[in-house]
Design a protein around this motif. Sequence first.
Motif, PDB file in Angstrom:
ATOM      1  N   VAL A 278      39.394  38.072  43.164  1.00  0.00           N
ATOM      2  CA  VAL A 278      40.552  38.843  42.698  1.00  0.00           C
ATOM      3  C   VAL A 278      41.656  38.673  43.736  1.00  0.00           C
ATOM      4  CG1 VAL A 278      41.409  41.108  42.022  1.00  0.00           C
ATOM      5  CG2 VAL A 278      39.011  40.490  41.572  1.00  0.00           C
ATOM      6  N   ILE A 279      42.803  38.151  43.299  1.00  0.00           N
ATOM      7  CA  ILE A 279      43.918  37.889  44.198  1.00  0.00           C
ATOM      8  C   ILE A 279      45.052  38.866  43.895  1.00  0.00           C
ATOM      9  CG2 ILE A 279      45.514  36.165  45.096  1.00  0.00           C
ATOM     10  CD1 ILE A 279      42.518  35.413  45.378  1.00  0.00           C
ATOM     11  N   ASP A 280      45.421  39.678  44.875  1.00  0.00           N
ATOM     12  CA  ASP A 280      46.567  40.575  44.749  1.00  0.00           C
ATOM     13  C   ASP A 280      47.821  39.732  44.978  1.00  0.00           C
ATOM     14  OD1 ASP A 280      48.735  42.353  45.385  1.00  0.00           O
ATOM     15  OD2 ASP A 280      47.283  43.919  45.852  1.00  0.00           O
ATOM     16  N   MET A 281      48.665  39.595  43.945  1.00  0.00           N
ATOM     17  CA  MET A 281      49.818  38.718  44.042  1.00  0.00           C
ATOM     18  C   MET A 281      50.985  39.359  44.789  1.00  0.00           C
ATOM     19  SD  MET A 281      48.771  35.890  42.947  1.00  0.00           S
ATOM     20  CE  MET A 281      50.349  35.079  43.142  1.00  0.00           C
ATOM     21  N   HIS A 282      50.864  40.624  45.135  1.00  0.00           N
ATOM     22  CA  HIS A 282      51.892  41.272  45.948  1.00  0.00           C
ATOM     23  C   HIS A 282      51.640  41.022  47.437  1.00  0.00           C
ATOM     24  CE1 HIS A 282      53.538  43.262  42.431  1.00  0.00           C
ATOM     25  NE2 HIS A 282      52.306  43.592  42.083  1.00  0.00           N
ATOM     26  N   THR A 283      50.386  40.966  47.823  1.00  0.00           N
ATOM     27  CA  THR A 283      50.038  40.718  49.223  1.00  0.00           C
ATOM     28  C   THR A 283      49.522  39.299  49.465  1.00  0.00           C
ATOM     29  OG1 THR A 283      47.765  41.509  48.891  1.00  0.00           O
ATOM     30  CG2 THR A 283      49.437  43.155  49.505  1.00  0.00           C
ATOM     31  N   LEU A 284      49.249  38.575  48.368  1.00  0.00           N
ATOM     32  CA  LEU A 284      48.696  37.212  48.443  1.00  0.00           C
ATOM     33  C   LEU A 284      47.409  37.187  49.255  1.00  0.00           C
ATOM     34  CD1 LEU A 284      51.956  35.082  48.874  1.00  0.00           C
ATOM     35  CD2 LEU A 284      50.838  35.841  46.767  1.00  0.00           C
ATOM     36  N   THR A 285      46.525  38.137  48.922  1.00  0.00           N
ATOM     37  CA  THR A 285      45.229  38.219  49.582  1.00  0.00           C
ATOM     38  C   THR A 285      44.130  38.387  48.539  1.00  0.00           C
ATOM     39  OG1 THR A 285      45.444  40.624  49.842  1.00  0.00           O
ATOM     40  CG2 THR A 285      46.158  39.247  51.693  1.00  0.00           C
ATOM     41  N   GLU A 286      42.923  37.961  48.913  1.00  0.00           N
ATOM     42  CA  GLU A 286      41.752  38.229  48.083  1.00  0.00           C
ATOM     43  C   GLU A 286      41.298  39.663  48.374  1.00  0.00           C
ATOM     44  OE1 GLU A 286      37.664  35.892  47.188  1.00  0.00           O
ATOM     45  OE2 GLU A 286      37.808  36.845  49.155  1.00  0.00           O
ATOM     46  N   THR A 287      41.200  40.465  47.319  1.00  0.00           N
ATOM     47  CA  THR A 287      40.868  41.876  47.506  1.00  0.00           C
ATOM     48  C   THR A 287      39.464  42.232  47.035  1.00  0.00           C
ATOM     49  OG1 THR A 287      41.880  42.441  45.375  1.00  0.00           O
ATOM     50  CG2 THR A 287      43.280  42.572  47.332  1.00  0.00           C
ATOM     51  N   ALA A 288      38.843  41.373  46.242  1.00  0.00           N
ATOM     52  CA  ALA A 288      37.502  41.697  45.743  1.00  0.00           C
ATOM     53  C   ALA A 288      36.848  40.435  45.209  1.00  0.00           C
ATOM     54  CB  ALA A 288      37.579  42.756  44.645  1.00  0.00           C
ATOM     55  N   ARG A 289      35.534  40.537  45.029  1.00  0.00           N
ATOM     56  CA  ARG A 289      34.749  39.514  44.334  1.00  0.00           C
ATOM     57  C   ARG A 289      33.979  40.195  43.202  1.00  0.00           C
ATOM     58  NH1 ARG A 289      33.065  34.914  47.475  1.00  0.00           N
ATOM     59  NH2 ARG A 289      34.871  34.288  48.731  1.00  0.00           N
ATOM     60  N   ILE A 290      34.058  39.631  42.022  1.00  0.00           N
ATOM     61  CA  ILE A 290      33.379  40.185  40.853  1.00  0.00           C
ATOM     62  C   ILE A 290      32.184  39.295  40.526  1.00  0.00           C
ATOM     63  CG2 ILE A 290      33.600  40.883  38.451  1.00  0.00           C
ATOM     64  CD1 ILE A 290      36.643  40.915  38.842  1.00  0.00           C
ATOM     65  N   PRO A 291      30.981  39.832  40.448  1.00  0.00           N
ATOM     66  CA  PRO A 291      29.832  39.012  40.060  1.00  0.00           C
ATOM     67  C   PRO A 291      29.994  38.453  38.652  1.00  0.00           C
ATOM     68  CG  PRO A 291      29.123  41.108  40.995  1.00  0.00           C
ATOM     69  CD  PRO A 291      30.598  41.219  40.774  1.00  0.00           C
ATOM     70  N   ALA A 292      29.562  37.215  38.471  1.00  0.00           N
ATOM     71  CA  ALA A 292      29.588  36.580  37.153  1.00  0.00           C
ATOM     72  C   ALA A 292      28.237  35.926  36.910  1.00  0.00           C
ATOM     73  CB  ALA A 292      30.728  35.571  37.084  1.00  0.00           C
ATOM     74  N   GLY A 293      28.170  35.052  35.917  1.00  0.00           N
ATOM     75  CA  GLY A 293      26.928  34.339  35.637  1.00  0.00           C
ATOM     76  C   GLY A 293      26.806  33.095  36.504  1.00  0.00           C
ATOM     77  N   ILE A 294      25.987  32.158  36.063  1.00  0.00           N
ATOM     78  CA  ILE A 294      25.722  30.955  36.833  1.00  0.00           C
ATOM     79  C   ILE A 294      26.784  29.898  36.541  1.00  0.00           C
ATOM     80  CG2 ILE A 294      24.049  29.121  37.312  1.00  0.00           C
ATOM     81  CD1 ILE A 294      21.857  31.058  36.449  1.00  0.00           C
ATOM     82  N   HIS A 295      27.478  29.479  37.585  1.00  0.00           N
ATOM     83  CA  HIS A 295      28.505  28.443  37.528  1.00  0.00           C
ATOM     84  C   HIS A 295      29.684  28.849  36.627  1.00  0.00           C
ATOM     85  CE1 HIS A 295      28.847  23.785  38.036  1.00  0.00           C
ATOM     86  NE2 HIS A 295      30.035  24.370  38.210  1.00  0.00           N
ATOM     87  N   PRO A 296      30.344  29.969  36.914  1.00  0.00           N
ATOM     88  CA  PRO A 296      31.517  30.355  36.121  1.00  0.00           C
ATOM     89  C   PRO A 296      32.678  29.406  36.368  1.00  0.00           C
ATOM     90  CG  PRO A 296      31.338  31.757  38.065  1.00  0.00           C
ATOM     91  CD  PRO A 296      30.110  30.889  38.042  1.00  0.00           C
ATOM     92  N   ASP A 297      33.393  29.059  35.302  1.00  0.00           N
ATOM     93  CA  ASP A 297      34.505  28.113  35.456  1.00  0.00           C
ATOM     94  C   ASP A 297      35.674  28.498  34.557  1.00  0.00           C
ATOM     95  OD1 ASP A 297      36.068  26.010  36.216  1.00  0.00           O
ATOM     96  OD2 ASP A 297      34.755  24.443  35.454  1.00  0.00           O
ATOM     97  N   GLY A 298      35.626  28.168  33.268  1.00  0.00           N
ATOM     98  CA  GLY A 298      36.716  28.537  32.373  1.00  0.00           C
ATOM     99  C   GLY A 298      36.884  30.046  32.335  1.00  0.00           C
TER     100      GLY A 298
END
Length: 304
Positions: A278-298
């Motif tokens: 998750v990228i905050d476009m106001h601070t241009l920083t990564e603020t979190a990671r969200i779990p997904a499945g195996i090899h998320p892409d699209g």
Amino acid sequence: MSYLVVLNKDEDTVSFINPATYETEKVIETDFNPHEVVVSHDQKKTYVTCSLGNAVNIIDNDKLEIVRRLEHPDFNFPHGVDLTKDGSKLYLASTFSEKVFIIDTATDEIEKVFPTYQDKSHMISFSPDGSLVYVPNIGSHNVTVIDTKREEVVNHIPVGPGPEGLAIHPKGHHMYVANQEDGTLWVMDTETYEVKYKRRIGAVPVRLVFSPDGKYALIPNRESGDLSIIQTEQELKGEIRPWEIKRIRVGVWPGGTVFDPAGDYAYVANNKTNDISVIDMHTLTETARIPAGIHPDGIAYLKR
């Protein structure tokens, strides 16, 4: 409820993730190797290309269920997809048959197929006015241009080696092309196709997405595991030019990237760490990671 629609390539599923809570609300099975995704303009349907399954899965967004499956003898690694400006047609690039498919979104029937005659036609990107489609050809090191009114190829533009990420700036004056093989960004004039700027970015850039206001271009670099942030009109000493103002570490093998409609956040699918940055476009920083499945892409944003 809005969703991040995330394709998990190596478990053949789609995750619907709540962007407010980061919770996965539903997971559905797809055909083999779901790769690229687009949501219809009316938000009623989602189209998923299943590249190794040689199929397109069509999801009803009210039911969050696959309601139709399209196949064609020339679906040979169907990949990039996008919609015309009015949403009436879907363009699809098939990588190994080097063909473009046009699908009527009212009937979900394939109405036209034609070749690019280029090597590994991979992605689909529209001009802001919808009059042209650009198809980067990874193996031919060029971009095919299609006239949407005539529905035919009108040009092939030489670019850098291994182009994949491509988008037209919302103002329509520049084409941005990310070249995988030499880690460069080319910024080209859309009238003359003259190369105006070349920029060194990360290793193996694979996507390119503009913020809704056109201020930034985000380019995930697969091999270097980072995200290039390009300010499209940086001013320095009276000169205005596109410039990489920051490069931030994300997960391993970043790929699909999408903005929320307001442009406040961007979401980057990390193929090998199985999560979403998750990228905050106001601070241009990564603020979190969200779990997904195996090899998320699209990845796409479904606004409800």
